[in-house]
Design an enzyme around this catalytic site. Structure first.
Site, PDB file in Angstrom:
ATOM      1  N   PRO A   1     -13.592 -21.256   8.314  1.00  0.00           N
ATOM      2  CA  PRO A   1     -12.205 -20.833   8.117  1.00  0.00           C
ATOM      3  C   PRO A   1     -11.897 -20.652   6.633  1.00  0.00           C
ATOM      4  O   PRO A   1     -12.308 -21.465   5.793  1.00  0.00           O
ATOM      5  CB  PRO A   1     -11.398 -22.009   8.686  1.00  0.00           C
ATOM      6  N   GLY A   2     -11.204 -19.581   6.318  1.00  0.00           N
ATOM      7  CA  GLY A   2     -10.708 -19.384   4.955  1.00  0.00           C
ATOM      8  C   GLY A   2      -9.196 -19.459   4.998  1.00  0.00           C
ATOM      9  O   GLY A   2      -8.571 -20.464   4.665  1.00  0.00           O
TER      10      GLY A   2
ATOM     11  N   TYR B   1      -3.182  -3.666   4.627  1.00  0.00           N
ATOM     12  CA  TYR B   1      -3.244  -3.981   6.063  1.00  0.00           C
ATOM     13  C   TYR B   1      -1.891  -3.877   6.754  1.00  0.00           C
ATOM     14  O   TYR B   1      -1.749  -4.308   7.900  1.00  0.00           O
ATOM     15  CB  TYR B   1      -3.758  -5.418   6.295  1.00  0.00           C
TER      16      TYR B   1
ATOM     17  N   CYS C   1       3.548   1.340 -10.118  1.00  0.00           N
ATOM     18  CA  CYS C   1       3.848   2.775 -10.089  1.00  0.00           C
ATOM     19  C   CYS C   1       3.348   3.423  -8.807  1.00  0.00           C
ATOM     20  O   CYS C   1       2.573   4.384  -8.864  1.00  0.00           O
ATOM     21  CB  CYS C   1       3.243   3.434 -11.312  1.00  0.00           C
ATOM     22  N   GLU C   2       3.742   2.889  -7.681  1.00  0.00           N
ATOM     23  CA  GLU C   2       3.400   3.479  -6.392  1.00  0.00           C
ATOM     24  C   GLU C   2       4.555   3.242  -5.434  1.00  0.00           C
ATOM     25  O   GLU C   2       5.065   2.117  -5.348  1.00  0.00           O
ATOM     26  CB  GLU C   2       2.153   2.806  -5.794  1.00  0.00           C
TER      27      GLU C   2
HETATM   28  C1  LIG Z   1     -18.657 -14.357   6.636  1.00  0.00           C
HETATM   29  C2  LIG Z   1     -17.232 -14.749   6.603  1.00  0.00           C
HETATM   30  N1  LIG Z   1     -16.899 -15.997   6.959  1.00  0.00           N
HETATM   31  C3  LIG Z   1     -15.621 -16.419   6.914  1.00  0.00           C
HETATM   32  C4  LIG Z   1     -14.604 -15.585   6.521  1.00  0.00           C
HETATM   33  C5  LIG Z   1     -13.225 -16.142   6.480  1.00  0.00           C
HETATM   34  O1  LIG Z   1     -12.317 -15.426   7.191  1.00  0.00           O
HETATM   35  P1  LIG Z   1     -10.847 -16.011   7.372  1.00  0.00           P
HETATM   36  O2  LIG Z   1     -10.290 -16.217   6.026  1.00  0.00           O
HETATM   37  O3  LIG Z   1     -10.152 -14.951   8.125  1.00  0.00           O
HETATM   38  O4  LIG Z   1     -10.995 -17.287   8.130  1.00  0.00           O
HETATM   39  C6  LIG Z   1     -14.899 -14.274   6.161  1.00  0.00           C
HETATM   40  C7  LIG Z   1     -13.834 -13.307   5.822  1.00  0.00           C
HETATM   41  O5  LIG Z   1     -13.323 -12.658   6.757  1.00  0.00           O
HETATM   42  C8  LIG Z   1     -16.244 -13.841   6.192  1.00  0.00           C
HETATM   43  O6  LIG Z   1     -16.575 -12.605   5.824  1.00  0.00           O
HETATM   44  N1  LIG Z   2      -8.737  -9.611   2.541  1.00  0.00           N
HETATM   45  C1  LIG Z   2      -8.404  -9.778   3.923  1.00  0.00           C
HETATM   46  C2  LIG Z   2      -9.278 -10.758   4.591  1.00  0.00           C
HETATM   47  C3  LIG Z   2     -10.701 -10.435   4.399  1.00  0.00           C
HETATM   48  C4  LIG Z   2     -11.525 -11.454   5.011  1.00  0.00           C
HETATM   49  C5  LIG Z   2     -12.863 -11.530   4.336  1.00  0.00           C
HETATM   50  N2  LIG Z   2     -13.930 -11.028   5.156  1.00  0.00           N
HETATM   51  C6  LIG Z   2      -6.955 -10.173   4.080  1.00  0.00           C
HETATM   52  O1  LIG Z   2      -6.262 -10.367   3.157  1.00  0.00           O
HETATM   53  O2  LIG Z   2      -6.464 -10.298   5.172  1.00  0.00           O
END
Ligand SMILES: Cc1ncc(COP(=O)(O)O)c(C=O)c1O
Ligand SMILES: N[C@@H](CCCC[NH3+])C(=O)O
Length: 444
Positions: free
Chosen positions: A304-305, A345, A372-373
């Site tokens: 998870p990120g 997005y 500027c957009e």
């Molecule tokens: C390989 C991989 N793992 C984990 C993540 C984390 O995704 P998220 O932040 O949506 O959990 C990403 C980004 O989408 C990714 O490319």
């Molecule tokens: N950058 C994207 C998520 C990318 C996830 C990385 N693979 C966002 O803001 O939603």
């Protein structure tokens, strides 16, 4: 009604409960419209550090790390550092016992600078450069997730000590999210498709490299995913592939990495990701499929990120101008350079007036940036008090993930500072970029 009659109810509005699920846990608002994040007044932070300002509530991040560990006992939780990384985050992730998903020499360098153990890192990327690989070897990155046959050859030539690798597989599962962050389907740049036999071929290539040690499979379906059933389907397909690898090579791979992508609410009323449901259905899927194929269950990893940091972040802007033209535009001192997500997005956001009670009823406005957009729109049709004016502060929640990390210097604007709040404590984590920073790198 006179203003005197309206005022008490407007004050009531200011005291109204904060919108659920989009603010860091424990965020409050008082009768003066003052917002407290992590126990700290947002107006004070804006005064001290300037705007735009990224706030991150570290106590909230810790709480979410712990929730993941509790929901998935025995599984490895690897924080996807692309969502937001700085030294303090790397330290926090290390202290919480999580692993780290990195995808560049830069991310490795930041983690390494605070002693994050290399063996707890996983390196990702569809086009890892020689510098990325060099950094990974220099720091002893535990696992590398291979994403092309070229990479397998390059790694095979460079690696020492039987580098552990996983093969990234696309299982043909569409997670139903924005196309720009859809990665479980076969027609996009990441991974080796399962159905075409490309994944099986990648496994053969890895196994031919004496310096590589294949330890598992990886998949990542995309980002902002809500449907647990899609994870279950991908899990079943990947366990089936583990069985196929065992049947062809006599090798049982010990790791199954299901990636990240767990959605977070951006707006009030949106659902939070069903983490308990995910944990349950994935475990059942692994158990059933392993029993069916007579496999030992692999160790699970999730990455998870966003789910760990998005809701912990709040961005604070100062209103620069209000324009009534066709619609009401509230222009702030940041924009697509600190948050390109609406432009990329179509992401939607909430904005809240901070630091004073409103003295006019709410109406819908469009919060725009300074760039500027015409597409530099931060929040479309958001309710804000009709008296919002230049000098006011606005707070935008759910901005902890993919905001500072996606920020740019468009129009040669410096990226905002990042300030941590942590149970009443305040700490500058990343300083604001200055004109000197921008000039220093321009050496022509
Ligand atoms: C390989 C991989 N793992 C984990 C993540 C984390 O995704 P998220 O932040 O949506 O959990 C990403 C980004 O989408 C990714 O490319
Ligand atoms: N950058 C994207 C998520 C990318 C996830 C990385 N693979 C966002 O803001 O939603």
């Amino acid at each position: 009604m006179t203003l005197a009659e309206i005022l008490p109810s407007l004050r009531g509005m200011a005291q109204a409960r904060l919108e659920e699920n989009v603010w860091p846990v424990g965020t409050t608002v008082d009768e003066h419209g003052e917002l407290l994040v992590g126990g700290v007044r947002v107006t004070e932070l804006a005064g001290r550090f300037g705007t735009p300002l990224h706030l991150i509530d570290l106590a909230d991040v810790r709480r979410r790390c712990r929730a993941y560990r509790a929901a998935l006992p025995g599984a490895e939780i690897a924080y996807a550092s692309k969502a937001f990384l700085c030294r303090a985050m790397a330290r926090l992730v290390a202290a919480e016992g999580l692993s780290l998903d990195v995808c560049s020499a830069g991310e490795i360098a930041v983690a390494r600078s605070v002693g994050f153990p290399g063996w707890r890192m996983l390196l990702h990327g569809n086009a890892k450069t020689p510098e990325d690989l060099k950094a990974a070897f220099a720091h002893g990155v535990g696992r590398i997730v291979v994403d092309s046959l070229d990479e397998v050859e390059q790694l095979g030539a460079l690696a020492r000590d039987r580098q552990r690798v996983l093969v990234r597989v696309t299982p043909g599962v569409d997670g139903g999210t924005h196309v720009a962050v859809t990665t479980g389907v076969e027609d996009q740049k990441f991974g080796f498709p399962l159905s075409t036999g490309a994944a099986a071929e990648a496994v053969r290539h890895v196994l031919r490299q004496p310096n590589l040690r294949l330890v598992g499979l990886h998949t990542h379906l995309g980002s902002q995913l809500r449907r647990v059933a899609d994870f279950e389907l991908a899990t079943r397909r990947l366990v089936g592939f583990l069985a196929a690898v065992r049947d062809e090579h006599g090798l049982e791979l010990p790791e199954l990495n299901l990636g990240g992508g767990h959605a977070v609410p951006q707006l009030p009323g949106e659902d939070t990701f069903d983490l308990a449901g995910f944990a349950h259905r994935v475990r059942v899927a692994v158990h059933d499929e392993c029993a069916r194929h007579r496999l030992r269950p692999p160790r699970l990893t999730v990455e998870p990120g966003r789910a760990l940091v998005a809701a912990a972040g709040v961005t604070v802007y100062r209103v620069v101008a209000v324009k009534h033209a066709v619609r009401t535009f509230v222009a702030v001192d940041g924009g697509m350079s600190d948050n390109p997500r609406p432009a990329l997005y179509g992401a939607r956001y909430l904005a809240r007036l901070v630091g004073r009670p409103p003295v006019a009823p709410t109406r819908e406005v469009t919060v725009v940036g300074r760039h500027c957009e015409a597409g530099d729109v931060l929040a479309r049709d958001v309710p804000l008090p009709g008296d919002v004016h230049a000098g006011d502060l606005l707070a935008v929640p759910a901005t902890g993930a993919y905001h500072h990390s996606l920020a740019s210097n468009y129009n040669l604007v410096g990226r905002p500072a990042v300030v941590a709040v942590d149970d009443g404590a305040v700490r500058l984590l990343v300083r604001r970029e200055t004109e000197e920073d921008l000039l220093r790198r321009d050496v022509g």
